[in-house]
Design an enzyme around this catalytic site. Sequence first.
Site, short mmCIF file in Angstrom:
data_model
loop_
_atom_site.label_atom_id
_atom_site.label_comp_id
_atom_site.label_asym_id
_atom_site.label_seq_id
_atom_site.Cartn_x
_atom_site.Cartn_y
_atom_site.Cartn_z
N LYS A 122 37.96 16.46 43.10
CA LYS A 122 38.55 15.15 42.86
C LYS A 122 38.66 14.86 41.37
O LYS A 122 39.62 14.22 40.91
CB LYS A 122 37.73 14.07 43.56
CG LYS A 122 37.84 14.12 45.08
CD LYS A 122 39.28 13.93 45.56
CE LYS A 122 39.39 13.84 47.06
NZ LYS A 122 40.79 13.63 47.52
N TYR A 132 33.43 18.84 46.35
CA TYR A 132 34.29 17.67 46.53
C TYR A 132 34.45 16.86 45.24
O TYR A 132 35.58 16.59 44.81
CB TYR A 132 33.73 16.81 47.66
CG TYR A 132 34.60 15.63 48.03
CD1 TYR A 132 35.77 15.79 48.77
CD2 TYR A 132 34.25 14.34 47.64
CE1 TYR A 132 36.56 14.71 49.10
CE2 TYR A 132 35.03 13.25 47.97
CZ TYR A 132 36.18 13.44 48.71
OH TYR A 132 36.97 12.36 49.04
#
Length: 273
Positions: free
Chosen positions: A173, A169
Amino acid sequence: MSTDVSVVVGVGGMGRAIAARIGSGRHLVLADFDERLLAGAAEQFTEQGFEVSTHRVDAGDPASVAELASAAAAAGPIRHLVHTAGVSPVKASTEAIVRVDLCGVAYVLDEFAPLMARGGAGVVIASMAGHLAQLTAEQEAELAVTPATALAGLSFLHPEPALPPMLAYPVAKRGAIIRVQAAAGAWGRAGARVNSISPGVISTAQGRDELAGESGARMRQMIEQSATGRIGTAEDIAAAATYLLDPAAGFVTGTDLLVDGGVVATMRAAMRN
């Protein structure tokens, strides 16, 4: 004269809050993968007097994103593009995170760049997690220049066990932030601007899922130790997006705005002590 179009991809809490601020007097194109969520958002905004159309989109599918971009351009001059679509590490696999949170951003940036009206602007929702990712300079360079359709094949993005969702994650990002920076030139040649926003812990459905997950205790600790000491709201993010989308921010492009209540600043200060 054609009505300007505001496109919002992802109609969860942040997407709806931003749409409410920018959609008045414009044709609001709402897009999401979840048809029930999309229908609910369309009903809400239609009842409030907005001009609304909807489009189901799979942000991780380049053909689906291209169809959305074409439909939005057919509706009128695209003044705003807001991309909030993403998946949570609490519920999604590494493959899904890379596909949607990273590749999906790259597809949207590429497809919408040549279609934006002059003076238009885009905002991509990233995450404060991207500011905490640990990548080499070579990896960041690969994230910047690799063609969108080849991003998922980068060796350091291979799925678990080497890269579990909780690690994928922040990397995805960080990649989203980098892709926005890399896209600013192409958007500028079209006469438009594009920036990203990195929210902290926000009280949306996804944010609450993450607070209830395995990293929830750590997230609460970060909030308690932050400069503001509170969880964020969708309105906090909408306020930041409204600024970046407004002509008042006409000299701001290719950058990331960290809207996290001071979490990252506090963590970095603590590391220096």
